[in-house]
Design an enzyme around this catalytic site. Structure first.
Site, short mmCIF file in Angstrom:
data_model
loop_
_atom_site.label_atom_id
_atom_site.label_comp_id
_atom_site.label_asym_id
_atom_site.label_seq_id
_atom_site.Cartn_x
_atom_site.Cartn_y
_atom_site.Cartn_z
N LYS A 123 0.88 -1.27 -0.03
CA LYS A 123 -0.07 0.03 -0.06
C LYS A 123 0.76 1.17 -0.09
O LYS A 123 1.87 1.17 0.36
CB LYS A 123 -1.03 0.08 1.22
CG LYS A 123 -2.01 0.82 1.10
CD LYS A 123 -3.28 0.13 0.62
CE LYS A 123 -4.52 0.96 0.52
NZ LYS A 123 -5.69 0.13 0.17
P1 NAD Z 1 -13.03 7.69 -2.49
O1 NAD Z 1 -12.06 8.73 -2.50
O2 NAD Z 1 -13.85 7.49 -3.65
O3 NAD Z 1 -13.99 8.51 -1.27
C1 NAD Z 1 -13.60 8.60 -0.04
C2 NAD Z 1 -14.93 9.40 0.58
O4 NAD Z 1 -14.52 9.41 2.02
C3 NAD Z 1 -15.40 10.67 0.15
O5 NAD Z 1 -16.71 10.65 -0.15
C4 NAD Z 1 -14.77 11.67 1.16
O6 NAD Z 1 -15.62 12.75 1.20
C5 NAD Z 1 -15.12 10.74 2.51
N1 NAD Z 1 -14.09 11.31 3.34
C6 NAD Z 1 -12.81 11.73 3.23
N2 NAD Z 1 -12.55 12.27 4.52
C7 NAD Z 1 -13.55 12.11 5.43
C8 NAD Z 1 -14.03 12.28 6.85
N3 NAD Z 1 -12.76 12.77 7.55
N4 NAD Z 1 -15.00 12.12 7.40
C9 NAD Z 1 -16.20 11.38 6.48
N5 NAD Z 1 -16.00 11.12 5.34
C10 NAD Z 1 -14.62 11.44 4.74
O7 NAD Z 1 -12.34 6.52 -1.71
P2 NAD Z 1 -12.92 5.07 -1.95
O8 NAD Z 1 -11.94 4.48 -2.91
O9 NAD Z 1 -14.42 5.00 -2.03
O10 NAD Z 1 -12.42 4.29 -0.53
C11 NAD Z 1 -12.91 4.58 0.62
C12 NAD Z 1 -12.50 3.64 1.67
O11 NAD Z 1 -12.67 2.28 0.96
C13 NAD Z 1 -11.06 3.47 1.79
O12 NAD Z 1 -10.75 3.06 3.33
C14 NAD Z 1 -10.42 2.63 1.24
O13 NAD Z 1 -9.04 2.13 1.55
C15 NAD Z 1 -11.55 1.63 1.21
N6 NAD Z 1 -11.47 0.71 0.02
C16 NAD Z 1 -11.38 0.97 -1.38
C17 NAD Z 1 -11.30 0.22 -2.45
C18 NAD Z 1 -11.66 0.66 -3.65
O14 NAD Z 1 -11.92 -0.21 -4.82
N7 NAD Z 1 -11.73 1.86 -4.01
C19 NAD Z 1 -11.24 -1.13 -2.04
C20 NAD Z 1 -11.24 -1.61 -0.82
C21 NAD Z 1 -11.21 -0.78 0.15
#
Ligand code: NAD
Length: 425
Positions: A110
């Site tokens: 990561k």
């Molecule tokens: P993204 O950037 O598309 O969305 C992130 C969201 O979190 C946004 O809506 C943002 O406004 C919100 N956010 C940021 N800071 C915040 C705060 N302090 N309080 C509340 N909301 C807040 O990211 P994503 O790809 O949707 O990833 C979200 C989570 O899922 C992360 O933990 C990531 O590691 C995990 N994840 C993502 C994937 C993937 O395929 N994208 C896979 C596995 C896990």
């Protein structure tokens, strides 16, 4: 001080506590425990980029490679102010368990850049991405370490990484090097359905939980923290099941409507405001600190780590937490919630749809094929359901919680590999 430390733990501390707990129950081999208790390599780069105003800024980037016993390192790149070596370390370790649990031929890695991307233009973000990729050099590669999207990184950023990486290699190997990343746009070797794979997988695990408990999800209420890739797609698939989204919190604020928030309307609204949900006209504003206390059946944290802590665990009324995000629940809050009877579908199972989708993209690229979305979703559902049932079976037979059970499945697979292959020399 004592109560303070009991209240909050860092992500790295959380992942190590979870690991040690499962290793104890499993009776993990002492030597393998030492190997898995540390990371293989930690790359820190400082790279300069010229901004649009002509000034130069130096950025900090990270890539932590935890373990590659089962295959190349795999895991996302995050662009966020909270990115540092500890966060990258914790998230890399989680990836090792996640890929092992899903039965994928990958290890865990990561990384990311410490940056608030909203402060930079698209042209600056492109230069930052390309220069970061260049700085990582041959530490990444299609059979070495394969990054993917994470918080604030998207298919466009993956395309810039692929192009930069391949452009620095011999032209004859260009096509073979483009799959250094997954989560690419469709025109650049991306997989149909990779965009929704994580959110889809979250909902597959919720459906499995419902099946196990004879629960009809139609009419059940849920709230989502984070309305980005994972939060939106999870809501999209929950909506298809007839469940009702009643509150959403993101970086811009929190909104509530007891009669339901339409995820498609919210997505269309957020797209106009750089993804922000605040101000959505069909819901009212609520205080962010009241969010987790909303009376609902299911909570889907889909933002950052360490969001559910002893600061808010006591107000939670939901009976299920489906961890779309990585590490959203700290270990102290988890103990408290489990004691209260709240079920938690652990991140390494709940959001594994993303890395499984990435694996299919990687296979598709290696075979020079184009897969159909219906087939991808079918394969995903199958793989996640198998992992879910294996976790339940293991947790039941060791009388432990689902997270510990999930870790045990993952750790056993890695332990078996080490036992068979030994440790060089
Ligand atoms: P993204 O950037 O598309 O969305 C992130 C969201 O979190 C946004 O809506 C943002 O406004 C919100 N956010 C940021 N800071 C915040 C705060 N302090 N309080 C509340 N909301 C807040 O990211 P994503 O790809 O949707 O990833 C979200 C989570 O899922 C992360 O933990 C990531 O590691 C995990 N994840 C993502 C994937 C993937 O395929 N994208 C896979 C596995 C896990």
């Amino acid at each position: 001080m004592e109560t303070e430390t009991k209240k909050r733990t860092g992500m790295y501390e959380n992942v190590m506590r979870q690991f040690n707990r499962a290793a104890d129950v499993l009776g993990l081999d002492e030597g393998i425990r030492k190997i898995l208790g540390s990371t293989n390599s930690e790359i820190v780069v400082h790279f300069p980029v010229k901004l649009d105003n002509g000034k130069i800024e130096v950025f900090n980037g990270y890539r932590v490679q935890h373990n590659n016993a089962l295959g190349p390192y795999k895991g996302g790149l995050r662009f966020h102010p909270t990115v540092d070596i500890d966060a990258a370390r914790a998230l890399a370790i989680w990836m090792t368990w996640k890929t092992a649990l899903a039965g994928l031929p990958y290890g865990g890695g990561k990384g990311g850049v410490t940056i608030d991307p909203s402060k930079y233009s698209a042209a600056e973000l492109e230069r930052i991405t390309r220069r970061f990729t260049y700085a990582l050099g041959d530490n990444i590669g299609p059979d070495v370490d394969i990054p993917a999207p994470d918080v604030n990184t998207n298919p466009q950023i993956m395309a810039w990484i692929a192009d930069t990486f391949a452009s620095t290699k011999s032209p004859a190997t260009r096509m073979l090097n483009l799959h250094v990343v997954t989560g690419k746009p469709l025109g650049s070797g991306g997989l149909e359905g990779r965009d929704r794979a994580t959110g889809f997988g979250v909902v597959v695990t919720i459906k499995e939980w419902a099946k196990l408990n004879n629960i009809d999800l139609a009419g059940k209420t849920y709230i989502v923290q984070g309305f980005g890739n994972v939060g939106y797609w999870a809501s999209h698939f929950m909506e298809e099941l007839g469940a009702k989204l009643i509150a959403v919190q993101d970086a811009s604020g929190a909104i509530y409507n007891k009669d339901g928030i339409n995820p498609e309307e919210l997505d269309a609204y957020a797209k106009q405001y750089k993804g922000a949900v605040a101000g959505f006209p069909s819901a009212s504003r609520m205080e962010a600190e009241d969010f987790f206390g909303v009376d609902c059946d299911i909570i889907i944290p889909a933002a950052l780590g360490n969001q559910i802590t002893m600061d808010n665990a006591h107000v939670i009324k939901a009976s299920l937490i489906a961890e779309g995000a990585n590490g959203p629940t700290d270990t102290v809050a988890e103990d408290f919630l489990l004691e209260k009877g709240v079920k938690i579908i652990p991140d390494i199972l709940c959001n594994s749809g993303g890395v499984i989708g990435s694996y299919y993209e990687w296979l598709q690229n290696k075979r020079s094929e184009n897969w159909k979305i219906a087939d991808v979703l079918h394969l995903l559902e199958d793989k996640i359901s198998i992992a879910f049932n294996k976790v339940v079976e293991t947790s039941d037979s060791f009388n432990t919680d689902w997270r510990t059970g999930a870790y045990m499945v993952a750790l056993s697979r890695i332990e078996q590999t080490y036992k068979e292959r030994g440790v060089f020399p």
